[in-house]
Design a protein around this motif. Structure first.
Motif, PDB file in Angstrom:
ATOM      1  N   LEU A  26       3.375   3.682   2.714  1.00 31.45           N
ATOM      2  CA  LEU A  26       4.481   3.583   3.551  1.00 31.45           C
ATOM      3  C   LEU A  26       5.327   4.914   3.206  1.00 31.45           C
ATOM      4  O   LEU A  26       6.252   5.592   4.057  1.00 31.45           O
ATOM      5  CB  LEU A  26       5.375   2.438   3.070  1.00 31.45           C
ATOM      6  CG  LEU A  26       5.000   0.889   3.355  1.00 31.45           C
ATOM      7  CD1 LEU A  26       5.803   0.124   2.866  1.00 31.45           C
ATOM      8  CD2 LEU A  26       4.887   1.003   5.099  1.00 31.45           C
ATOM      9  N   ALA A  27       5.259   5.530   1.985  1.00 29.16           N
ATOM     10  CA  ALA A  27       5.937   6.609   1.810  1.00 29.16           C
ATOM     11  C   ALA A  27       5.553   7.913   2.630  1.00 29.16           C
ATOM     12  O   ALA A  27       5.951   8.882   2.734  1.00 29.16           O
ATOM     13  CB  ALA A  27       5.839   7.123   0.051  1.00 29.16           C
ATOM     14  N   ASN A  28       4.170   7.863   3.083  1.00 25.68           N
ATOM     15  CA  ASN A  28       3.827   8.889   3.929  1.00 25.68           C
ATOM     16  C   ASN A  28       3.439   8.535   5.117  1.00 25.68           C
ATOM     17  O   ASN A  28       2.629   9.308   5.801  1.00 25.68           O
ATOM     18  CB  ASN A  28       2.145   9.235   3.165  1.00 25.68           C
ATOM     19  CG  ASN A  28       2.106   9.871   1.791  1.00 25.68           C
ATOM     20  OD1 ASN A  28       2.351  10.979   1.764  1.00 25.68           O
ATOM     21  ND2 ASN A  28       2.245   9.137   0.853  1.00 25.68           N
ATOM     22  N   VAL A  29       4.518   7.671   5.845  1.00 22.50           N
ATOM     23  CA  VAL A  29       4.287   7.210   7.267  1.00 22.50           C
ATOM     24  C   VAL A  29       4.530   8.389   8.131  1.00 22.50           C
ATOM     25  O   VAL A  29       4.182   8.459   9.444  1.00 22.50           O
ATOM     26  CB  VAL A  29       5.306   6.162   7.286  1.00 22.50           C
ATOM     27  CG1 VAL A  29       6.610   6.238   7.272  1.00 22.50           C
ATOM     28  CG2 VAL A  29       4.849   5.361   8.619  1.00 22.50           C
ATOM     29  N   ASN A  30       5.058   9.451   7.671  1.00 23.30           N
ATOM     30  CA  ASN A  30       5.407  10.815   8.487  1.00 23.30           C
ATOM     31  C   ASN A  30       4.491  11.872   7.973  1.00 23.30           C
ATOM     32  O   ASN A  30       4.933  13.086   8.609  1.00 23.30           O
ATOM     33  CB  ASN A  30       7.054  10.825   8.572  1.00 23.30           C
ATOM     34  CG  ASN A  30       7.963   9.748   9.063  1.00 23.30           C
ATOM     35  OD1 ASN A  30       7.298   9.341  10.170  1.00 23.30           O
ATOM     36  ND2 ASN A  30       8.781   9.402   8.630  1.00 23.30           N
ATOM     37  N   THR A  31       3.792  11.867   7.422  1.00 28.28           N
ATOM     38  CA  THR A  31       2.920  12.570   6.796  1.00 28.28           C
ATOM     39  C   THR A  31       1.984  13.134   7.573  1.00 28.28           C
ATOM     40  O   THR A  31       0.852  12.448   7.906  1.00 28.28           O
ATOM     41  CB  THR A  31       2.668  12.612   5.277  1.00 28.28           C
ATOM     42  OG1 THR A  31       3.756  12.343   4.563  1.00 28.28           O
ATOM     43  CG2 THR A  31       1.690  13.709   4.715  1.00 28.28           C
ATOM     44  N   THR A  32       1.818  14.516   8.047  1.00 30.11           N
ATOM     45  CA  THR A  32       0.840  14.949   9.207  1.00 30.11           C
ATOM     46  C   THR A  32      -0.513  14.852   8.308  1.00 30.11           C
ATOM     47  O   THR A  32      -0.893  15.418   7.254  1.00 30.11           O
ATOM     48  CB  THR A  32       1.060  16.147   9.593  1.00 30.11           C
ATOM     49  OG1 THR A  32       2.311  15.997  10.360  1.00 30.11           O
ATOM     50  CG2 THR A  32      -0.088  16.588  10.770  1.00 30.11           C
ATOM     51  N   GLY A  33      -1.456  14.021   9.092  1.00 29.93           N
ATOM     52  CA  GLY A  33      -2.800  14.204   8.602  1.00 29.93           C
ATOM     53  C   GLY A  33      -3.157  13.015   7.279  1.00 29.93           C
ATOM     54  O   GLY A  33      -4.461  13.111   6.992  1.00 29.93           O
ATOM     55  N   TYR A  34      -2.233  11.971   7.196  1.00 34.91           N
ATOM     56  CA  TYR A  34      -2.451  11.361   5.897  1.00 34.91           C
ATOM     57  C   TYR A  34      -3.368  10.251   6.175  1.00 34.91           C
ATOM     58  O   TYR A  34      -3.261   9.775   7.431  1.00 34.91           O
ATOM     59  CB  TYR A  34      -1.095  10.925   5.398  1.00 34.91           C
ATOM     60  CG  TYR A  34      -1.270  10.017   4.337  1.00 34.91           C
ATOM     61  CD1 TYR A  34      -1.344  10.104   3.075  1.00 34.91           C
ATOM     62  CD2 TYR A  34      -1.245   8.382   4.546  1.00 34.91           C
ATOM     63  CE1 TYR A  34      -1.241   9.352   2.000  1.00 34.91           C
ATOM     64  CE2 TYR A  34      -1.119   7.639   3.791  1.00 34.91           C
ATOM     65  CZ  TYR A  34      -1.506   7.768   2.465  1.00 34.91           C
ATOM     66  OH  TYR A  34      -1.291   6.947   1.253  1.00 34.91           O
ATOM     67  N   LYS A  35      -4.329   9.670   5.125  1.00 33.58           N
ATOM     68  CA  LYS A  35      -5.106   8.624   5.416  1.00 33.58           C
ATOM     69  C   LYS A  35      -4.789   7.784   4.292  1.00 33.58           C
ATOM     70  O   LYS A  35      -4.740   7.981   3.290  1.00 33.58           O
ATOM     71  CB  LYS A  35      -6.537   9.263   5.200  1.00 33.58           C
ATOM     72  CG  LYS A  35      -7.094  10.284   6.170  1.00 33.58           C
ATOM     73  CD  LYS A  35      -6.914   9.569   7.730  1.00 33.58           C
ATOM     74  CE  LYS A  35      -7.306  10.651   8.795  1.00 33.58           C
ATOM     75  NZ  LYS A  35      -7.177  10.004  10.283  1.00 33.58           N
ATOM     76  N   ARG A  36      -4.463   6.267   5.107  1.00 29.13           N
ATOM     77  CA  ARG A  36      -4.270   5.221   4.197  1.00 29.13           C
ATOM     78  C   ARG A  36      -5.186   4.814   3.046  1.00 29.13           C
ATOM     79  O   ARG A  36      -6.493   4.925   3.263  1.00 29.13           O
ATOM     80  CB  ARG A  36      -3.715   4.166   4.911  1.00 29.13           C
ATOM     81  CG  ARG A  36      -4.834   3.468   5.844  1.00 29.13           C
ATOM     82  CD  ARG A  36      -4.345   2.292   6.557  1.00 29.13           C
ATOM     83  NE  ARG A  36      -3.966   1.276   6.057  1.00 29.13           N
ATOM     84  CZ  ARG A  36      -4.757   0.297   5.416  1.00 29.13           C
ATOM     85  NH1 ARG A  36      -6.133   0.294   5.987  1.00 29.13           N
ATOM     86  NH2 ARG A  36      -4.232  -0.738   5.047  1.00 29.13           N
ATOM     87  N   ASP A  37      -4.664   4.320   2.084  1.00 28.21           N
ATOM     88  CA  ASP A  37      -5.769   3.784   0.939  1.00 28.21           C
ATOM     89  C   ASP A  37      -5.724   2.427   1.365  1.00 28.21           C
ATOM     90  O   ASP A  37      -4.822   1.576   1.658  1.00 28.21           O
ATOM     91  CB  ASP A  37      -5.103   3.991  -0.320  1.00 28.21           C
ATOM     92  CG  ASP A  37      -5.350   5.658  -0.815  1.00 28.21           C
ATOM     93  OD1 ASP A  37      -6.501   5.916  -0.660  1.00 28.21           O
ATOM     94  OD2 ASP A  37      -4.167   6.143  -1.083  1.00 28.21           O
ATOM     95  N   GLN A  38      -6.613   1.699   0.876  1.00 30.35           N
ATOM     96  CA  GLN A  38      -7.026   0.250   0.999  1.00 30.35           C
ATOM     97  C   GLN A  38      -7.914  -0.155  -0.102  1.00 30.35           C
ATOM     98  O   GLN A  38      -8.707   0.489  -0.675  1.00 30.35           O
ATOM     99  CB  GLN A  38      -7.463  -0.055   2.156  1.00 30.35           C
ATOM    100  CG  GLN A  38      -9.081   0.390   2.521  1.00 30.35           C
ATOM    101  CD  GLN A  38      -9.479   0.028   3.820  1.00 30.35           C
ATOM    102  OE1 GLN A  38      -8.747  -0.615   4.738  1.00 30.35           O
ATOM    103  NE2 GLN A  38     -10.733   0.479   4.165  1.00 30.35           N
ATOM    104  N   MET A  39      -7.425  -1.567  -0.531  1.00 29.72           N
ATOM    105  CA  MET A  39      -8.370  -2.241  -1.632  1.00 29.72           C
ATOM    106  C   MET A  39      -9.516  -2.784  -1.363  1.00 29.72           C
ATOM    107  O   MET A  39      -9.449  -3.408  -0.359  1.00 29.72           O
ATOM    108  CB  MET A  39      -7.212  -2.752  -2.632  1.00 29.72           C
ATOM    109  CG  MET A  39      -6.347  -2.063  -3.129  1.00 29.72           C
ATOM    110  SD  MET A  39      -5.313  -3.081  -4.290  1.00 29.72           S
ATOM    111  CE  MET A  39      -6.369  -3.807  -5.432  1.00 29.72           C
ATOM    112  N   ALA A  40     -10.577  -2.852  -2.034  1.00 29.17           N
ATOM    113  CA  ALA A  40     -11.752  -3.633  -1.763  1.00 29.17           C
ATOM    114  C   ALA A  40     -11.973  -4.432  -3.000  1.00 29.17           C
ATOM    115  O   ALA A  40     -11.420  -4.266  -4.132  1.00 29.17           O
ATOM    116  CB  ALA A  40     -12.770  -2.592  -1.586  1.00 29.17           C
ATOM    117  N   PHE A  41     -12.458  -5.735  -2.660  1.00 33.21           N
ATOM    118  CA  PHE A  41     -12.766  -6.736  -3.698  1.00 33.21           C
ATOM    119  C   PHE A  41     -14.031  -7.226  -3.602  1.00 33.21           C
ATOM    120  O   PHE A  41     -14.830  -6.865  -2.872  1.00 33.21           O
ATOM    121  CB  PHE A  41     -11.796  -7.830  -3.595  1.00 33.21           C
ATOM    122  CG  PHE A  41     -10.597  -7.709  -3.801  1.00 33.21           C
ATOM    123  CD1 PHE A  41      -9.750  -8.043  -4.894  1.00 33.21           C
ATOM    124  CD2 PHE A  41      -9.544  -7.218  -2.567  1.00 33.21           C
ATOM    125  CE1 PHE A  41      -8.367  -7.439  -4.969  1.00 33.21           C
ATOM    126  CE2 PHE A  41      -8.259  -7.026  -2.908  1.00 33.21           C
ATOM    127  CZ  PHE A  41      -7.763  -7.255  -4.022  1.00 33.21           C
TER     128      PHE A  41
END
Length: 261
Positions: A26-41
């Protein structure tokens, strides 16, 4: 201590880690080229020594020397993975704003070396005529750092990354892919690098198109992340309640049930 205490404690720590990842997205919602992280279980089984023993029986009435195998499935965090899904393209009209439509990365040179990749394409020309990004790091072309001659010339970038100034080709953006993107790690400033040298190799990405006058927005869905945050909060509160109830049960067993009559 009961088994529920350990399970709840681990669950609470997992949700805390999940909240940290969501907050960073959420902190990088306006950061150009940012790729979100996701958790895997993944599910793992707790095995005991006797689970692996297959004792021989001499007849149907033989008594077993060991108890029946017991397996307890518990979720465990496998890894926090980077989601490289394409982000939406925002039109800016800037001649030095470029975005990648498809797989791949731009290459930049930092004080730590040249093996850094990014999807951020907000470029500009520095005081010595070199093409740099917002961090002041050099954007690499086929011959090294890209230099744009003169001032005020019309810059055109083709779909394949070739750069023209007033109709003359001066260089081409280095756009490469990685054969195993999951070995990439984030190092800040929307940069990626290969976590272990030699774990992956650069590959061409002929299907990728360079879009001039556009920037790639982060692939973060605010509504989805907010829903995930609420879910994680609720789960954390539930685990806290389990820990509290387990502690009260243990205290009661110690103070009342276990008291000598």
């Amino acid at each position: 201590m009961q088994e529920s205490m350990y399970s709840a404690m681990f669950g609470a720590l997992t949700q805390e880690h999940r909240l940290n990842i969501i907050a960073n997205n959420l902190a990088n919602v306006n950061t150009t080229g940012y790729k979100r992280d996701q958790m895997a279980f993944k599910d793992v089984f707790v095995r005991f020594a006797h689970d692996e023993i297959r004792e021989a029986t001499f007849n149907l009435k033989s008594e077993q020397l060991f108890p029946d195998p017991d397996h307890y499935a518990k979720p465990r965090i496998a890894v926090a993975q980077i989601d490289f899904e394409q982000g939406s393209l925002k039109q800016t009209g800037g001649p030095l704003d470029v975005a990648l439509s498809g797989e791949g990365f731009f290459k930049v040179r930092t004080p730590e070396g040249e093996d850094f990749y990014t999807r951020g394409g907000a470029f500009h020309v520095n005081a010595v005529g070199q093409l740099v990004n917002g961090n002041g790091h050099q954007v690499l072309g086929e011959g090294g750092p890209i230099e744009l001659p003169g001032e005020g010339g019309q810059v055109t970038v083709s779909g394949s990354g070739q750069i023209f100034v007033d109709g003359d080709e001066v260089d081409a953006l280095t756009v490469v892919g990685v054969d195993n993107p999951q070995v990439l790690e984030k190092v800040g400033h929307t940069y990626f690098r290969i976590r272990t040298p030699g774990a992956a190799a650069e590959i061409p990405v002929p299907e990728t198109v360079v879009e001039q006058g556009y920037l790639e927005m982060p692939n973060v869905e605010v509504v989805t992340e907010m829903v995930n945050m609420i879910e994680a909060h609720r789960a954390f509160e539930a685990y806290q309640k389990i820990i509290t109830n387990t502690r009260e049960t243990d205290s009661k067993a110690t103070d009342q049930v276990g008291r000598d009559k």
